[in-house]
Design a protein around this motif. Structure first.
Motif, PDB file in Angstrom:
ATOM      1  N   ARG A 195       0.816  -1.221   0.000  1.00 33.07           N
ATOM      2  CA  ARG A 195       0.000   0.000   0.000  1.00 33.07           C
ATOM      3  C   ARG A 195       0.847   1.266   0.000  1.00 33.07           C
ATOM      4  NH1 ARG A 195      -5.099  -1.346   4.031  1.00 33.07           N
ATOM      5  NH2 ARG A 195      -6.009  -2.992   2.752  1.00 33.07           N
ATOM      6  N   ASP A 196       1.818   1.295  -0.924  1.00 31.04           N
ATOM      7  CA  ASP A 196       2.680   2.466  -1.059  1.00 31.04           C
ATOM      8  C   ASP A 196       3.385   2.821   0.244  1.00 31.04           C
ATOM      9  OD1 ASP A 196       2.000   2.833  -3.773  1.00 31.04           O
ATOM     10  OD2 ASP A 196       0.190   3.927  -3.206  1.00 31.04           O
ATOM     11  N   GLY A 197       3.719   1.793   1.018  1.00 27.66           N
ATOM     12  CA  GLY A 197       4.462   2.008   2.249  1.00 27.66           C
ATOM     13  C   GLY A 197       3.625   2.251   3.474  1.00 27.66           C
ATOM     14  N   ARG A 198       2.298   2.198   3.333  1.00 30.04           N
ATOM     15  CA  ARG A 198       1.437   2.436   4.496  1.00 30.04           C
ATOM     16  C   ARG A 198       1.314   1.199   5.378  1.00 30.04           C
ATOM     17  NH1 ARG A 198      -1.464   4.839   0.369  1.00 30.04           N
ATOM     18  NH2 ARG A 198      -3.013   3.173   0.358  1.00 30.04           N
ATOM     19  N   ALA A 199       1.806   0.075   4.914  1.00 28.94           N
ATOM     20  CA  ALA A 199       1.832  -1.154   5.713  1.00 28.94           C
ATOM     21  C   ALA A 199       3.085  -1.936   5.340  1.00 28.94           C
ATOM     22  CB  ALA A 199       0.584  -1.991   5.463  1.00 28.94           C
ATOM     23  N   LEU A 200       3.590  -2.693   6.302  1.00 26.56           N
ATOM     24  CA  LEU A 200       4.740  -3.561   6.090  1.00 26.56           C
ATOM     25  C   LEU A 200       4.338  -4.992   6.424  1.00 26.56           C
ATOM     26  CD1 LEU A 200       7.385  -1.353   7.940  1.00 26.56           C
ATOM     27  CD2 LEU A 200       7.065  -1.496   5.465  1.00 26.56           C
ATOM     28  N   LEU A 201       4.943  -5.947   5.723  1.00 23.06           N
ATOM     29  CA  LEU A 201       4.745  -7.367   6.003  1.00 23.06           C
ATOM     30  C   LEU A 201       6.099  -7.996   6.274  1.00 23.06           C
ATOM     31  CD1 LEU A 201       2.253  -8.238   3.124  1.00 23.06           C
ATOM     32  CD2 LEU A 201       1.679  -8.169   5.562  1.00 23.06           C
ATOM     33  N   SER A 202       6.169  -8.840   7.300  1.00 26.40           N
ATOM     34  CA  SER A 202       7.426  -9.503   7.622  1.00 26.40           C
ATOM     35  C   SER A 202       7.143 -10.904   8.156  1.00 26.40           C
ATOM     36  CB  SER A 202       8.216  -8.694   8.663  1.00 26.40           C
ATOM     37  OG  SER A 202       9.494  -9.264   8.885  1.00 26.40           O
ATOM     38  N   VAL A 203       8.036 -11.844   7.856  1.00 27.55           N
ATOM     39  CA  VAL A 203       7.884 -13.225   8.298  1.00 27.55           C
ATOM     40  C   VAL A 203       8.848 -13.497   9.448  1.00 27.55           C
ATOM     41  CG1 VAL A 203       9.575 -14.178   6.656  1.00 27.55           C
ATOM     42  CG2 VAL A 203       7.716 -15.630   7.514  1.00 27.55           C
ATOM     43  N   ALA A 246      -0.302 -11.136  -4.161  1.00 27.50           N
ATOM     44  CA  ALA A 246       0.412 -12.419  -4.090  1.00 27.50           C
ATOM     45  C   ALA A 246       1.745 -12.210  -3.390  1.00 27.50           C
ATOM     46  CB  ALA A 246       0.633 -13.000  -5.478  1.00 27.50           C
ATOM     47  N   LEU A 247       1.919 -12.904  -2.280  1.00 28.15           N
ATOM     48  CA  LEU A 247       3.151 -12.816  -1.508  1.00 28.15           C
ATOM     49  C   LEU A 247       3.935 -14.112  -1.694  1.00 28.15           C
ATOM     50  CD1 LEU A 247       4.838 -11.206   0.622  1.00 28.15           C
ATOM     51  CD2 LEU A 247       3.620 -12.552   2.373  1.00 28.15           C
ATOM     52  N   PHE A 248       5.154 -13.992  -2.213  1.00 24.15           N
ATOM     53  CA  PHE A 248       6.042 -15.141  -2.394  1.00 24.15           C
ATOM     54  C   PHE A 248       6.969 -15.213  -1.187  1.00 24.15           C
ATOM     55  CE2 PHE A 248       4.473 -13.950  -6.461  1.00 24.15           C
ATOM     56  CZ  PHE A 248       4.462 -15.088  -7.264  1.00 24.15           C
ATOM     57  N   VAL A 249       7.001 -16.352  -0.516  1.00 23.50           N
ATOM     58  CA  VAL A 249       7.776 -16.519   0.714  1.00 23.50           C
ATOM     59  C   VAL A 249       8.770 -17.660   0.528  1.00 23.50           C
ATOM     60  CG1 VAL A 249       7.683 -16.921   3.200  1.00 23.50           C
ATOM     61  CG2 VAL A 249       5.753 -15.803   2.044  1.00 23.50           C
ATOM     62  N   ALA A 302       6.619 -20.597  -0.955  1.00 24.16           N
ATOM     63  CA  ALA A 302       5.172 -20.610  -0.766  1.00 24.16           C
ATOM     64  C   ALA A 302       4.579 -19.371  -1.419  1.00 24.16           C
ATOM     65  CB  ALA A 302       4.827 -20.636   0.721  1.00 24.16           C
ATOM     66  N   VAL A 303       3.419 -19.554  -2.063  1.00 24.34           N
ATOM     67  CA  VAL A 303       2.691 -18.432  -2.660  1.00 24.34           C
ATOM     68  C   VAL A 303       1.440 -18.213  -1.825  1.00 24.34           C
ATOM     69  CG1 VAL A 303       1.642 -17.478  -4.739  1.00 24.34           C
ATOM     70  CG2 VAL A 303       3.538 -19.106  -4.928  1.00 24.34           C
ATOM     71  N   VAL A 304       1.364 -17.036  -1.191  1.00 25.39           N
ATOM     72  CA  VAL A 304       0.253 -16.693  -0.301  1.00 25.39           C
ATOM     73  C   VAL A 304      -0.607 -15.632  -0.991  1.00 25.39           C
ATOM     74  CG1 VAL A 304      -0.405 -15.795   1.962  1.00 25.39           C
ATOM     75  CG2 VAL A 304       1.678 -17.177   1.723  1.00 25.39           C
ATOM     76  N   LEU A 305      -1.890 -15.912  -1.154  1.00 23.04           N
ATOM     77  CA  LEU A 305      -2.813 -14.926  -1.695  1.00 23.04           C
ATOM     78  C   LEU A 305      -3.441 -14.191  -0.529  1.00 23.04           C
ATOM     79  CD1 LEU A 305      -3.933 -13.809  -4.317  1.00 23.04           C
ATOM     80  CD2 LEU A 305      -5.830 -15.425  -4.127  1.00 23.04           C
ATOM     81  N   LEU A 306      -3.169 -12.890  -0.427  1.00 22.15           N
ATOM     82  CA  LEU A 306      -3.606 -12.080   0.702  1.00 22.15           C
ATOM     83  C   LEU A 306      -4.968 -11.453   0.451  1.00 22.15           C
ATOM     84  CD1 LEU A 306      -0.215 -10.255   1.262  1.00 22.15           C
ATOM     85  CD2 LEU A 306      -1.183 -11.971   2.801  1.00 22.15           C
ATOM     86  N   SER A 307      -5.700 -11.200   1.534  1.00 17.44           N
ATOM     87  CA  SER A 307      -6.946 -10.458   1.435  1.00 17.44           C
ATOM     88  C   SER A 307      -6.623  -8.990   1.146  1.00 17.44           C
ATOM     89  CB  SER A 307      -7.740 -10.562   2.735  1.00 17.44           C
ATOM     90  OG  SER A 307      -7.033  -9.926   3.796  1.00 17.44           O
ATOM     91  N   ARG A 308      -7.625  -8.245   0.705  1.00 21.48           N
ATOM     92  CA  ARG A 308      -7.404  -6.831   0.408  1.00 21.48           C
ATOM     93  C   ARG A 308      -6.972  -6.057   1.647  1.00 21.48           C
ATOM     94  NH1 ARG A 308      -8.963  -5.640  -4.642  1.00 21.48           N
ATOM     95  NH2 ARG A 308     -10.403  -7.081  -5.685  1.00 21.48           N
TER      96      ARG A 308
END
Length: 311
Positions: free
Chosen positions: A194-202, A241-244, A253-259
């Motif tokens: 979201r243009d940097g408004r959120a971050l994802l980390s494993v 689509a998040l590739f992990v 792993a290919v994770v399909l994320l919700s909006r």
């Protein structure tokens, strides 16, 4: 090779869902080899895509960076190694700068991605602190770094026109909420959404995926429907689509994320017969590339290391 769980047609559908602008394969002399050999003993971890068909791979023990061409498979050392430097996660920004996470040095480095010139270096972790600066995600405003030994992120705020900050401007963002620091490797790969408004980390040691507020540091675990991302390492986000990369499991792993990014489901698993503990991935010229770290190699100094074109 594509795993039995994922047909070539389904992979194409996933990539289309990812809303990535995939470039068509080029005819003629364009070979795009299945594997690209790195210098022997390189001991890589991070890979990044740059302008044209360029790929960059860092060296853990020296901090050196190799630059190659995905089309031809040829390349050379762009940044020479230096004492006291290390290269773990890397990313090229739109201003053609290479941001490098410095691992156990607790530092970050920035290079010119075209010339290899040293642009800046930063001390992120406090002196004497347990640290492993693992990965980096760069937005238009900030370069974010994970630390696998601490419940915090580091931020390099970028100024007007992307200007690099001074050391005093480096920020530490404490993490609160669902994330719990544990033994071993914690937060590893990171991407901006979201243009940097959120971050994802494993989180490598638990297989959990977190959404992180870059404003407050509040973390929320992403509901994967009971699945975990064991041995999660590098991340790549394309649309939803998040590739992990699951390094020691030799798969992606290919994770399909919700909006809303608060839920996701593992919809596919990618494997390749050439995987040997892949750690990070990059898209280049419509192709997915992974780098083999070969963790556990008994004699890494003379060992062979490769980039693998997946699929």
């Amino acid at each position: 090779m594509i795993s039995r769980a994922l047909s070539a047609r389904r992979l194409l559908v996933l990539l289309l869902l990812a809303t990535v602008a995939l470039l068509p394969a080029t005819a003629g002399a364009a070979t795009f080899p299945d594997t690209i050999r790195l210098p022997d003993g390189w001991q890589p971890e991070g890979i990044a895509a740059g302008r044209g068909t360029s790929l960059y791979v860092g060296s853990i023990p020296t901090g050196a960076v190799w630059k190659g061409d995905a089309r031809t498979g040829r390349g050379d050392v762009l940044v020479e190694g230096q004492p006291g430097r290390s290269a773990i996660g890397i990313e090229v920004d739109r201003r053609d700068r290479l941001f490098v996470a410095g691992g156990a040095t607790g530092r970050a480095f920035v290079y010119d991605a075209a010339t290899g010139a040293d642009l800046a270096s930063y001390q992120l972790a406090a002196a004497g602190a347990a640290t492993f600066v693992n990965d980096v995600a760069v937005t238009s405003r900030t370069a974010w770094f994970t630390d696998s030994r601490a419940a915090q992120l580091y931020a390099l705020p970028l100024g007007r026109h992307g200007g690099l900050p001074g050391q005093r401007e480096v920020r530490t963002l404490p993490l609160t909420g669902d994330f719990v620091l544990g033994e071993g490797n914690n937060l590893n790969g990171i991407v901006a959404a979201r243009d940097g408004r959120a971050l994802l980390s494993v989180q490598t040691n638990t297989g959990k995926l977190f959404r992180i507020s870059p404003r407050t540091g509040v973390t929320r675990e992403v509901d994967l429907g009971g699945a975990t991302l064991e041995a999660g390492d590098g991340l790549l986000l394309a649309g939803r689509a998040l590739f992990v990369v699951q390094n020691r499991l030799n798969r992606i792993a290919v994770v399909l994320l919700s909006r809303s990014l608060d839920r996701g489901r593992v919809v596919a698993t990618l494997t390749d017969e050439d995987f040997d503990v892949p750690t990070t991935i990059a898209f280049q010229a419509g192709r997915l590339y992974a780098v083999n770290a070969r963790f556990g190699t008994t004699d890494p100094q003379p060992a062979r290391y490769d980039i693998v074109r997946v699929g």
